[in-house]
Design a protein around this motif. Structure first.
Motif, PDB file in Angstrom:
ATOM      1  N   GLN A  43       0.650  -1.112  -0.277  1.00  0.00           N
ATOM      2  CA  GLN A  43      -0.090   0.084   0.170  1.00  0.00           C
ATOM      3  C   GLN A  43       0.849   1.040  -0.188  1.00  0.00           C
ATOM      4  OE1 GLN A  43      -1.884  -1.083   3.462  1.00  0.00           O
ATOM      5  NE2 GLN A  43      -4.165  -1.914   2.446  1.00  0.00           N
ATOM      6  N   TYR A  44       1.770   1.323   0.903  1.00  0.00           N
ATOM      7  CA  TYR A  44       2.626   2.483   1.031  1.00  0.00           C
ATOM      8  C   TYR A  44       3.280   2.783  -0.578  1.00  0.00           C
ATOM      9  CZ  TYR A  44       6.927   5.227   1.726  1.00  0.00           C
ATOM     10  OH  TYR A  44       7.894   6.088   2.037  1.00  0.00           O
ATOM     11  N   ARG A  45       4.238   1.864  -1.074  1.00  0.00           N
ATOM     12  CA  ARG A  45       4.880   1.777  -2.564  1.00  0.00           C
ATOM     13  C   ARG A  45       3.716   2.112  -3.702  1.00  0.00           C
ATOM     14  NH1 ARG A  45       9.444  -2.712  -2.748  1.00  0.00           N
ATOM     15  NH2 ARG A  45      10.022  -2.512  -0.254  1.00  0.00           N
ATOM     16  N   GLN A  46       2.277   1.871  -2.956  1.00  0.00           N
ATOM     17  CA  GLN A  46       1.345   1.670  -4.896  1.00  0.00           C
ATOM     18  C   GLN A  46       1.862   3.520  -4.222  1.00  0.00           C
ATOM     19  OE1 GLN A  46      -2.525  -0.237  -4.623  1.00  0.00           O
ATOM     20  NE2 GLN A  46      -3.180   1.893  -4.107  1.00  0.00           N
ATOM     21  N   ARG A  47       1.516   3.956  -3.202  1.00  0.00           N
ATOM     22  CA  ARG A  47       1.012   5.911  -3.023  1.00  0.00           C
ATOM     23  C   ARG A  47       2.646   6.222  -3.342  1.00  0.00           C
ATOM     24  NH1 ARG A  47      -1.151   3.975   1.539  1.00  0.00           N
ATOM     25  NH2 ARG A  47       0.259   4.219   2.831  1.00  0.00           N
ATOM     26  N   THR A  48       3.771   5.597  -2.732  1.00  0.00           N
ATOM     27  CA  THR A  48       5.330   7.036  -3.277  1.00  0.00           C
ATOM     28  C   THR A  48       6.301   5.908  -3.926  1.00  0.00           C
ATOM     29  OG1 THR A  48       6.188   5.340  -1.262  1.00  0.00           O
ATOM     30  CG2 THR A  48       4.475   7.778  -0.677  1.00  0.00           C
ATOM     31  N   GLU A  49       5.873   4.941  -3.947  1.00  0.00           N
ATOM     32  CA  GLU A  49       7.723   4.421  -4.972  1.00  0.00           C
ATOM     33  C   GLU A  49       6.628   3.084  -6.171  1.00  0.00           C
ATOM     34  OE1 GLU A  49      10.157   2.853  -2.344  1.00  0.00           O
ATOM     35  OE2 GLU A  49       9.784   4.850  -0.992  1.00  0.00           O
ATOM     36  N   ALA A  50       5.644   3.307  -7.381  1.00  0.00           N
ATOM     37  CA  ALA A  50       5.387   2.536  -7.794  1.00  0.00           C
ATOM     38  C   ALA A  50       6.585   1.988  -8.103  1.00  0.00           C
ATOM     39  CB  ALA A  50       4.339   3.773  -9.081  1.00  0.00           C
ATOM     40  N   PHE A  51       8.101   2.456  -8.807  1.00  0.00           N
ATOM     41  CA  PHE A  51       8.920   1.599  -9.688  1.00  0.00           C
ATOM     42  C   PHE A  51       8.676   0.296  -8.445  1.00  0.00           C
ATOM     43  CE2 PHE A  51      10.485   4.665  -6.671  1.00  0.00           C
ATOM     44  CZ  PHE A  51      11.872   4.073  -6.087  1.00  0.00           C
ATOM     45  N   ALA A  52       9.262   0.472  -7.575  1.00  0.00           N
ATOM     46  CA  ALA A  52       9.540  -0.266  -6.798  1.00  0.00           C
ATOM     47  C   ALA A  52       8.679  -1.399  -6.178  1.00  0.00           C
ATOM     48  CB  ALA A  52      10.413  -0.100  -5.399  1.00  0.00           C
ATOM     49  N   LEU A  53       7.602  -1.696  -7.390  1.00  0.00           N
ATOM     50  CA  LEU A  53       5.839  -2.714  -6.908  1.00  0.00           C
ATOM     51  C   LEU A  53       6.753  -3.985  -6.989  1.00  0.00           C
ATOM     52  CD1 LEU A  53       3.271  -0.712  -7.897  1.00  0.00           C
ATOM     53  CD2 LEU A  53       3.400  -1.150  -5.471  1.00  0.00           C
ATOM     54  N   PRO A  54       6.291  -5.051  -7.020  1.00  0.00           N
ATOM     55  CA  PRO A  54       6.119  -6.341  -7.230  1.00  0.00           C
ATOM     56  C   PRO A  54       5.901  -6.934  -8.305  1.00  0.00           C
ATOM     57  CG  PRO A  54       4.684  -6.660  -5.562  1.00  0.00           C
ATOM     58  CD  PRO A  54       5.003  -5.521  -5.426  1.00  0.00           C
ATOM     59  N   ASP A  55       6.273  -7.693  -9.702  1.00  0.00           N
ATOM     60  CA  ASP A  55       5.453  -8.305 -10.808  1.00  0.00           C
ATOM     61  C   ASP A  55       4.817  -9.268  -9.933  1.00  0.00           C
ATOM     62  OD1 ASP A  55       6.098  -6.204 -13.112  1.00  0.00           O
ATOM     63  OD2 ASP A  55       8.669  -6.914 -11.806  1.00  0.00           O
ATOM     64  N   ALA A  56       5.068 -10.136  -8.944  1.00  0.00           N
ATOM     65  CA  ALA A  56       4.349 -11.344  -8.450  1.00  0.00           C
ATOM     66  C   ALA A  56       4.798 -11.275  -6.695  1.00  0.00           C
ATOM     67  CB  ALA A  56       4.821 -12.886  -9.113  1.00  0.00           C
ATOM     68  N   ILE A  57       3.437 -12.229  -6.569  1.00  0.00           N
ATOM     69  CA  ILE A  57       3.371 -12.963  -4.956  1.00  0.00           C
ATOM     70  C   ILE A  57       3.300 -12.986  -5.048  1.00  0.00           C
ATOM     71  CG2 ILE A  57       2.767 -11.796  -2.365  1.00  0.00           C
ATOM     72  CD1 ILE A  57       1.809  -8.980  -3.927  1.00  0.00           C
ATOM     73  N   LEU A  58       4.278 -14.700  -4.139  1.00  0.00           N
ATOM     74  CA  LEU A  58       4.101 -15.963  -3.990  1.00  0.00           C
ATOM     75  C   LEU A  58       3.775 -15.979  -2.330  1.00  0.00           C
ATOM     76  CD1 LEU A  58       5.196 -18.210  -5.046  1.00  0.00           C
ATOM     77  CD2 LEU A  58       6.934 -18.143  -4.149  1.00  0.00           C
ATOM     78  N   LEU A  59       2.372 -15.857  -2.303  1.00  0.00           N
ATOM     79  CA  LEU A  59       1.454 -15.662  -0.736  1.00  0.00           C
ATOM     80  C   LEU A  59       1.281 -17.261  -0.192  1.00  0.00           C
ATOM     81  CD1 LEU A  59       0.256 -13.579   0.611  1.00  0.00           C
ATOM     82  CD2 LEU A  59      -1.510 -13.789  -1.020  1.00  0.00           C
ATOM     83  N   ASP A  60       1.851 -17.785   0.822  1.00  0.00           N
ATOM     84  CA  ASP A  60       1.372 -18.504   1.887  1.00  0.00           C
ATOM     85  C   ASP A  60      -0.486 -18.227   1.894  1.00  0.00           C
ATOM     86  OD1 ASP A  60       1.010 -20.692   2.982  1.00  0.00           O
ATOM     87  OD2 ASP A  60       2.281 -20.024   4.787  1.00  0.00           O
ATOM     88  N   LEU A  61      -1.274 -19.206   1.751  1.00  0.00           N
ATOM     89  CA  LEU A  61      -2.192 -18.828   2.341  1.00  0.00           C
ATOM     90  C   LEU A  61      -2.374 -18.933   4.343  1.00  0.00           C
ATOM     91  CD1 LEU A  61      -4.895 -20.968  -0.218  1.00  0.00           C
ATOM     92  CD2 LEU A  61      -4.409 -18.602   0.311  1.00  0.00           C
ATOM     93  N   ASN A  62      -1.502 -20.162   4.535  1.00  0.00           N
ATOM     94  CA  ASN A  62      -1.545 -20.588   6.189  1.00  0.00           C
ATOM     95  C   ASN A  62      -0.512 -19.559   6.965  1.00  0.00           C
ATOM     96  OD1 ASN A  62      -3.782 -22.168   5.524  1.00  0.00           O
ATOM     97  ND2 ASN A  62      -2.981 -23.740   4.315  1.00  0.00           N
ATOM     98  N   MET A  63      -1.155 -18.565   7.688  1.00  0.00           N
ATOM     99  CA  MET A  63       0.454 -17.834   8.459  1.00  0.00           C
ATOM    100  C   MET A  63      -0.822 -17.112   9.323  1.00  0.00           C
ATOM    101  SD  MET A  63       1.952 -15.967   4.744  1.00  0.00           S
ATOM    102  CE  MET A  63       0.593 -14.670   4.039  1.00  0.00           C
ATOM    103  N   PRO A  64      -0.034 -16.524  10.424  1.00  0.00           N
ATOM    104  CA  PRO A  64      -0.486 -16.267  11.440  1.00  0.00           C
ATOM    105  C   PRO A  64      -0.783 -14.913  11.528  1.00  0.00           C
ATOM    106  CG  PRO A  64       1.740 -16.327  12.072  1.00  0.00           C
ATOM    107  CD  PRO A  64       1.526 -17.454  11.062  1.00  0.00           C
ATOM    108  N   VAL A  65      -1.574 -13.809  12.892  1.00  0.00           N
ATOM    109  CA  VAL A  65      -2.338 -13.181  13.209  1.00  0.00           C
ATOM    110  C   VAL A  65      -2.764 -12.508  10.907  1.00  0.00           C
ATOM    111  CG1 VAL A  65      -1.767 -10.732  12.786  1.00  0.00           C
ATOM    112  CG2 VAL A  65      -0.378 -12.292  13.366  1.00  0.00           C
ATOM    113  N   MET A  66      -2.851 -12.371   9.922  1.00  0.00           N
ATOM    114  CA  MET A  66      -3.467 -12.274   8.902  1.00  0.00           C
ATOM    115  C   MET A  66      -3.069 -13.279   7.570  1.00  0.00           C
ATOM    116  SD  MET A  66      -2.852  -9.092   5.755  1.00  0.00           S
ATOM    117  CE  MET A  66      -4.674  -8.525   5.876  1.00  0.00           C
TER     118      MET A  66
END
Length: 160
Positions: A43-66
């Motif tokens: 969210q931060y990079r989307q507003r301030t550093e778009a050049f540093a946004l990832p092309d892909a995110i490898l995301l685990d479904l099962n994690m604590p907290v969120m």
């Protein structure tokens, strides 16, 4: 290209980072142990550093907290404001048919891979989905791969 790995397992992160780096052009890889931290950074990079946004995110479904589902839900509510079409690749040790159905409605999800994933699976997906522009201009087609069953169902690399 930039890749992010969001997984609470540091050993998986190391293996996935190595797989990212083995694909030509994926030279910027960042890791996050917590989905909330990754989402805040996104969210931060989307507003301030778009050049540093990832092309892909490898995301685990099962994690604590969120967990990964909460990450996807929150990201999809605001991804329309993002200057980049970020593709999420779900990785999970226990994807079931309900998860696969749920994924079909997620526009930001490119693929789902069962853990443990082989580095070659990730390399093939990254190479096919990004380097050869097979999906250029499309909003995250849904590809699934069953690495644990040993069976393949159509499409390149056993995707269906």
């Amino acid at each position: 290209m930039r890749g992010w790995i969001v997984d609470d397992d540091p050993i998986f992160q190391m293996a996935a980072e190595q797989a990212f780096r083995q694909v030509s052009g994926w030279d910027r890889v960042e890791t996050f142990l917590r989905a909330r931290n990754a989402l805040d950074d996104l969210q931060y990079r989307q507003r301030t550093e778009a050049f540093a946004l990832p092309d892909a995110i490898l995301l685990d479904l099962n994690m604590p907290v969120m967990d990964g589902w909460a990450f996807i839900e929150e990201w999809e509510r605001e991804s329309h404001m993002c200057p980049k079409d970020i593709r999420i690749i779900i990785v999970s040790a226990n994807l079931n048919s309900n998860d696969r159905e749920r994924i079909k409605g997620k526009r930001s999800v490119l693929a789902a891979l069962d853990k443990p994933i082989r580095p070659s699976e990730l390399r093939d997906l990254l190479d096919t989905g990004f380097k050869k522009d097979k999906y250029a201009g499309l909003k995250a087609p849904h590809l699934f791969h069953k690495s644990n069953s040993g069976s393949t169902h159509g499409g390149p690399f056993g995707f269906y």
